[in-house]
Design an enzyme around this catalytic site. Structure first.
Site, short mmCIF file in Angstrom:
data_model
loop_
_atom_site.label_atom_id
_atom_site.label_comp_id
_atom_site.label_asym_id
_atom_site.label_seq_id
_atom_site.Cartn_x
_atom_site.Cartn_y
_atom_site.Cartn_z
CG ASP A 190 41.72 46.44 43.67
OD1 ASP A 190 40.50 46.62 43.51
OD2 ASP A 190 42.23 45.31 43.69
CG HIS A 191 37.32 49.69 40.51
ND1 HIS A 191 37.85 48.69 39.75
CD2 HIS A 191 35.99 49.46 40.54
CE1 HIS A 191 36.87 47.88 39.34
NE2 HIS A 191 35.73 48.33 39.81
CG HIS A 253 38.79 43.81 41.45
ND1 HIS A 253 39.54 44.96 41.56
CD2 HIS A 253 38.37 43.77 40.16
CE1 HIS A 253 39.57 45.58 40.39
NE2 HIS A 253 38.88 44.88 39.53
C1 BG6 Z 1 37.52 45.51 36.23
C2 BG6 Z 1 37.64 44.38 35.25
O1 BG6 Z 1 38.70 45.68 36.94
O2 BG6 Z 1 36.47 45.22 37.13
C3 BG6 Z 1 36.33 44.12 34.53
O3 BG6 Z 1 38.65 44.68 34.31
C4 BG6 Z 1 35.23 43.90 35.53
O4 BG6 Z 1 36.41 43.01 33.66
C5 BG6 Z 1 35.21 45.05 36.52
O5 BG6 Z 1 34.01 43.85 34.82
C6 BG6 Z 1 34.20 44.80 37.63
O6 BG6 Z 1 34.09 45.99 38.35
P1 BG6 Z 1 32.71 46.40 39.02
O7 BG6 Z 1 33.02 47.66 39.76
O8 BG6 Z 1 31.71 46.55 37.91
O9 BG6 Z 1 32.36 45.24 39.90
#
Ligand code: BG6
Length: 515
Positions: A190-191, A253
């Site tokens: 989960d980045h 997230h």
């Molecule tokens: C991803 C989603 O996991 O997270 C995207 O698939 C979303 O739709 C993105 O835009 C948001 O990540 P960040 O790091 O740009 O907030």
């Protein structure tokens, strides 16, 4: 002081194998992240990267494409010497990893040859940056060919999201994976857990005597978690139609942020201790079991309009999206963590595409005073706020009330600010750098354990099951807004309002005062 690292790991050699060598994620995120990790000597000297793809490319062709991607997506420019070092440590391996199980034996030979040249035992880190339907197939082949051996802690697999498309498919995928690997060999990504300020939540909560005694229903009135984006679905209509905001953002997230904010203090900072507490918080999250409970949820879909002066299509006009789609691109909800600490404290969550600002923030609103000395009128009393700004800039802001200087006695709201983005400008590693590094260090606290995922799916499915709006009266919102009106009414019904989506850190940096 470094928490959670396992120093013995750091002497081991590393072979990082990326399935999905030519994909977007690999070029935009993984290769630039690896370049930075190697340039900054964060990975062992004995590191080899093998990018595995189905396309018939020569080593030189692939390396040329990597040079371009790193130059385009690196967070702080490229140093030619470091780039060459990185390119030299990288190779391309062509194989039909889905349709040709035999190809794994050829790959294994190549890997073993590389490993023979290491002077240290090596970690095998497989990164699955491929379409989710291939996760299970690849893991089965890794098992069958003994590329990843069950219970060997040095054989690890990193798996991108989405992990399943619902609870049943997530369970089926997990069954395949746990047949091949132990839970501690699986690093589900989960980045958001690799983002600096998300990692900072535990330090802020458990590294300060100031907040934790107040971190409960006695002192906190409500918590607001916002993840707003200005972008739309960006050509990913087919995927988004299946996912919607619930599976794309909430299930992973947003619930991870909620878990870190609401969990109990862990016994120590070991990955399992942290994840034990997170899963308990997720388990205490009330499900939406009745239609009545859905009054606590506002869904919405963006229509066409203007954003920053530019005209953009509505969601139903995006490529690969049905013209009568009922997939939500926005959600606001009132979550309830039914445990002793949080009973009665609403946790409001909102997320959406095509909103007015790109901003992820967590606002903790403390309870108001009894109204005896200052602010006798309770409703006019500005509460203390703790704002954790995750992005686009990073910072922590504490809003307090203080006397305005000068004659008279006027109490004003002021902020104590920590603008991390200005203090450490340019040096903040991207999420994927932290994730790869911590997977190498065997620190699984930045990854989602299966039971956390199972709880998250159950929560999201309770919404899907019970809270679908009528397709003919689907709530919409204009691009560049803060979502549909119902999101505001949700809080209004509780006598509250959303805090502005404000780029506090950016404003401070613009004004030129750092922290
Ligand atoms: C991803 C989603 O996991 O997270 C995207 O698939 C979303 O739709 C993105 O835009 C948001 O990540 P960040 O790091 O740009 O907030």
């Amino acid at each position: 002081m470094r928490a959670n690292s396992n120093n013995t790991e750091e002497n081991k050699a590393l072979t990082l194998m990326i399935f999905g060598a030519t994909g977007d994620l690999t070029h935009r995120k993984l290769l630039p992240a690896l370049y930075h990790l190697m340039a900054e000597k964060q990975l062992p000297d004995e590191t080899r990267v093998i990018a595995i793809g189905r396309r018939d490319l020569s080593e030189e062709e692939y390396r040329a494409s990597v040079r371009q991607s790193v130059a385009r997506h690196s967070r702080s420019g490229v140093d030619e010497t470091h780039l060459e070092e990185f390119i030299n440590a990288l190779s391309y391996h062509q194989m039909e990893f889905v349709s040709d199980p035999e190809s794994y034996q050829g790959f294994k030979k190549r890997l073993e040859k590389i490993e023979k040249n290491y002077t240290q035992p090596a970690v095998r880190l497989f990164f699955l940056a491929v379409a989710p339907e291939f996760f299970g197939v690849i893991v089965s082949h890794l098992k069958a060919n003994k590329l990843a051996v069950r219970r060997n802690p040095d054989h690890r697999v990193m798996i991108e999201k989405p992990f399943g498309s619902d609870l049943a498919s997530a369970r089926a995928l997990n069954a395949i994976i746990s047949d091949a690997l132990d839970e501690r060999q699986v690093y589900r990504i989960d980045h958001y857990l690799g983002k600096e300020m998300i990692r900072n939540i535990l330090a802020l909560r458990f590294g300060n005597s100031l907040f934790e005694p107040l971190w409960n229903h006695n002192y906190i009135d409500n918590i607001q978690i916002t993840a707003s984006e200005t972008l739309g679905v960006e050509g990913r209509g087919a995927y988004y139609e299946q996912a919607g905001i619930l599976k794309d953002m909430l299930q992973n997230h947003l619930l991870q942020m909620l878990a870190l904010i609401t969990m109990e203090p862990p016994a120590d900072l070991m990955p399992e201790s942290i994840r034990d507490e997170k899963v308990k918080a997720l388990r205490a999250l009330r499900r939406y079991e009745t239609t009545g409970a859905c009054a606590e949820i506002a869904l919405g879909q963006y229509v066409s309009g203007l954003i920053n002066g530019e005209s953009v299509p509505g969601y139903r006009e995006e490529k690969d999206v049905a013209s009568d789609s009922v997939t939500p691109t926005f959600i606001a909800l009132r979550a309830n963590v039914d445990n002793f600490r949080w009973g009665g404290v609403p946790i409001y969550i909102r997320a959406g595409k095509r909103m007015n600002k790109r901003c992820t923030q967590i606002v903790v609103e403390f309870k108001r005073l009894p109204g005896i000395n200052y602010y006798p009128e309770f409703k006019n009393q500005p509460p203390n706020l703790l704002v954790i700004e995750v992005q686009p800039t990073e910072g922590i802001h504490f809003q307090i009330n203080a006397k305005r200087p000068g004659n008279g006695f006027v109490v004003d709201q002021v902020e104590m600010n920590y603008a991390q983005s200005s203090r450490f400008q340019g040096n903040v590693p991207e999420a994927y750098e932290q994730l790869i590094l911590e997977a190498y260090r065997a620190n699984s606290s930045l990854f989602t354990r299966w039971d956390e995922l199972e709880q998250s799916w159950q929560f999201v499915e309770s919404i899907e099951r019970n809270c679908q709006p009528d397709s003919h009266h689907y709530p919409t919102y204009s691009p560049g807004s803060q979502g549909p009106e119902r999101a505001d009414l949700l809080l209004k019904a509780d006598g509250r309002a959303w805090h502005e989506i404000e780029l506090r850190t950016e404003n401070i940096i613009k004004k030129g005062s750092s922290h």
